[in-house]
Design an enzyme around this catalytic site. Structure first.
Site, PDB file in Angstrom:
ATOM      1  N   SER A  40      49.680  -0.256 -52.337  1.00  0.00           N
ATOM      2  CA  SER A  40      49.006  -1.188 -53.250  1.00  0.00           C
ATOM      3  C   SER A  40      48.911  -0.613 -54.656  1.00  0.00           C
ATOM      4  O   SER A  40      48.390   0.484 -54.858  1.00  0.00           O
ATOM      5  CB  SER A  40      47.576  -1.460 -52.777  1.00  0.00           C
ATOM      6  OG  SER A  40      47.602  -2.130 -51.560  1.00  0.00           O
ATOM      7  N   HIS A  72      51.904  -6.130 -50.702  1.00  0.00           N
ATOM      8  CA  HIS A  72      52.921  -5.175 -50.262  1.00  0.00           C
ATOM      9  C   HIS A  72      54.252  -5.922 -50.266  1.00  0.00           C
ATOM     10  O   HIS A  72      54.342  -7.027 -49.755  1.00  0.00           O
ATOM     11  CB  HIS A  72      52.595  -4.661 -48.853  1.00  0.00           C
ATOM     12  CG  HIS A  72      51.380  -3.783 -48.794  1.00  0.00           C
ATOM     13  ND1 HIS A  72      51.230  -2.777 -47.873  1.00  0.00           N
ATOM     14  CD2 HIS A  72      50.269  -3.755 -49.544  1.00  0.00           C
ATOM     15  CE1 HIS A  72      50.069  -2.179 -48.061  1.00  0.00           C
ATOM     16  NE2 HIS A  72      49.461  -2.763 -49.070  1.00  0.00           N
ATOM     17  N   GLU A 194      34.944   0.715 -44.566  1.00  0.00           N
ATOM     18  CA  GLU A 194      33.907   1.501 -43.893  1.00  0.00           C
ATOM     19  C   GLU A 194      32.517   0.908 -44.130  1.00  0.00           C
ATOM     20  O   GLU A 194      32.277   0.194 -45.101  1.00  0.00           O
ATOM     21  CB  GLU A 194      33.897   2.949 -44.431  1.00  0.00           C
ATOM     22  CG  GLU A 194      35.139   3.729 -44.113  1.00  0.00           C
ATOM     23  CD  GLU A 194      36.355   3.253 -44.900  1.00  0.00           C
ATOM     24  OE1 GLU A 194      36.214   2.844 -46.069  1.00  0.00           O
ATOM     25  OE2 GLU A 194      37.460   3.273 -44.326  1.00  0.00           O
TER      26      GLU A 194
HETATM   27  I1  8IG Z   1      42.767  -0.408 -51.458  1.00  0.00           I
HETATM   28  O1  8IG Z   1      37.542   1.550 -49.459  1.00  0.00           O
HETATM   29  C1  8IG Z   1      41.535   0.429 -50.150  1.00  0.00           C
HETATM   30  N1  8IG Z   1      41.975   0.862 -48.972  1.00  0.00           N
HETATM   31  N2  8IG Z   1      39.554   2.849 -45.535  1.00  0.00           N
HETATM   32  N3  8IG Z   1      38.527   2.191 -47.514  1.00  0.00           N
HETATM   33  C2  8IG Z   1      39.644   2.301 -46.738  1.00  0.00           C
HETATM   34  N4  8IG Z   1      40.838   1.883 -47.128  1.00  0.00           N
HETATM   35  C3  8IG Z   1      40.921   1.338 -48.346  1.00  0.00           C
HETATM   36  C4  8IG Z   1      39.824   1.190 -49.201  1.00  0.00           C
HETATM   37  C5  8IG Z   1      38.556   1.648 -48.763  1.00  0.00           C
HETATM   38  N5  8IG Z   1      40.242   0.601 -50.336  1.00  0.00           N
END
Ligand code: 8IG
Length: 273
Positions: A40, A72, A194
């Site tokens: 990304s 993607h 999370e």
């Molecule tokens: I863009 O805050 C992205 N990918 N695990 N946590 C996790 N993956 C992510 C996050 C995030 N932001």
């Protein structure tokens, strides 16, 4: 469609060899020197690092699936660099949370190795635990903590992961931008972000970046003998570090705002390899 990587008795390394042969045939490039997985926000780098020789939809190469995530790109590109080397650019990442199995997750890395690549650049969009990374910082991955409870390695494959994210390549990246910070990448399974408590756990464990992709890929790249550079675009601060809710729209916007800057940064790093 049958995923050949999950067919019983299949050898994932043979399928990667076959995928590499297809890429060679379609691109006309017998071997590649470096490979990049663009996550990304990083896609622009592909337009800046050199001349595209061939762009192949992932769906035409054995073992690759259509990208499940908006943002993607889903293609594999062969690019000739100004110095005459060749780069394989993978925009078709399979995530662990798609549940196609860890063989599918690392198939692109094994295919890159089978095309001859000796250097693997793994990029991603990720959440940041350090507040000073707000606003789209690009950071180097110095090490990882794998919280997926999985491994791409099967059987008694005891691989050393010391200096997994090459110090040499991190130092080289800093010759392009001396201000590049670095941190420990913590891979969660996802696809949910999370909870704030999980982010605090990651922080206490020694983590600085939270993501859903790169640790498993790096292990497979190391097994294949490649030297690895890992970079994260911090598209959001991790849950609870930022006080506002996380959203994929926010992630995409941060990516758009950063893409020209980090594309140029990565392209400059690639010219120094
Ligand atoms: I863009 O805050 C992205 N990918 N695990 N946590 C996790 N993956 C992510 C996050 C995030 N932001």
């Amino acid at each position: 469609m049958v995923n050949p990587l999950n067919v019983e008795g299949a050898n994932p390394f043979e399928i990667a060899q076959e995928a590499a042969k297809q890429i060679t045939n379609i691109s006309g490039i017998p071997s590649h020197d470096i490979a990049l997985t663009l996550g990304s926000g990083w896609a622009k780098a592909a337009d800046l690092i050199g001349e595209t020789v061939s762009e192949i939809p992932g769906s035409e190469i054995i073992g690759f699936s259509k990208s499940a995530v908006i943002g993607h790109v889903g293609t594999i590109r062969s690019i000739r660099l100004p110095n005459g080397k060749h780069a394989l650019v993978i925009g078709a990442r399979t995530h662990f949370y798609e549940n196609h199995g860890v063989r599918s997750v690392v198939h692109s890395v094994r295919t890159a190795a089978a095309t001859g690549a000796k250097t693997m650049i793994l990029t991603n969009g990720a959440g940041g635990i350090k507040p000073q990374w707000a606003g789209g910082a690009a950071v180097l991955i110095s090490d990882h903590i794998n919280l997926t409870s999985s491994s791409p390695l099967e059987g008694a494959t005891f691989i050393d992961l010391t200096d997994l994210y090459s110090k040499r390549l991190r130092d080289l990246a800093r010759t392009v931008d001396a201000s590049l910070d670095e941190g420990v990448y913590v891979q969660f399974r996802g696809p949910h972000y999370e909870t704030p408590a999980e982010v605090q756990m990651a922080k206490i464990m020694g983590g600085h970046i939270v993501g859903m992709s790169t640790a498993l890929e790096a292990i497979a790249a190391r097994e294949a003998g490649m030297e690895i550079l890992g970079m994260s675009l911090i598209t959001n601060l991790a849950a609870g570090i930022q006080t506002t809710p996380l959203s994929h729209a926010e992630v995409l916007e941060a990516g758009r705002n950063a893409e020209a800057r980090i594309g140029k940064l990565l392209a400059e790093i690639v010219t120094k390899l």
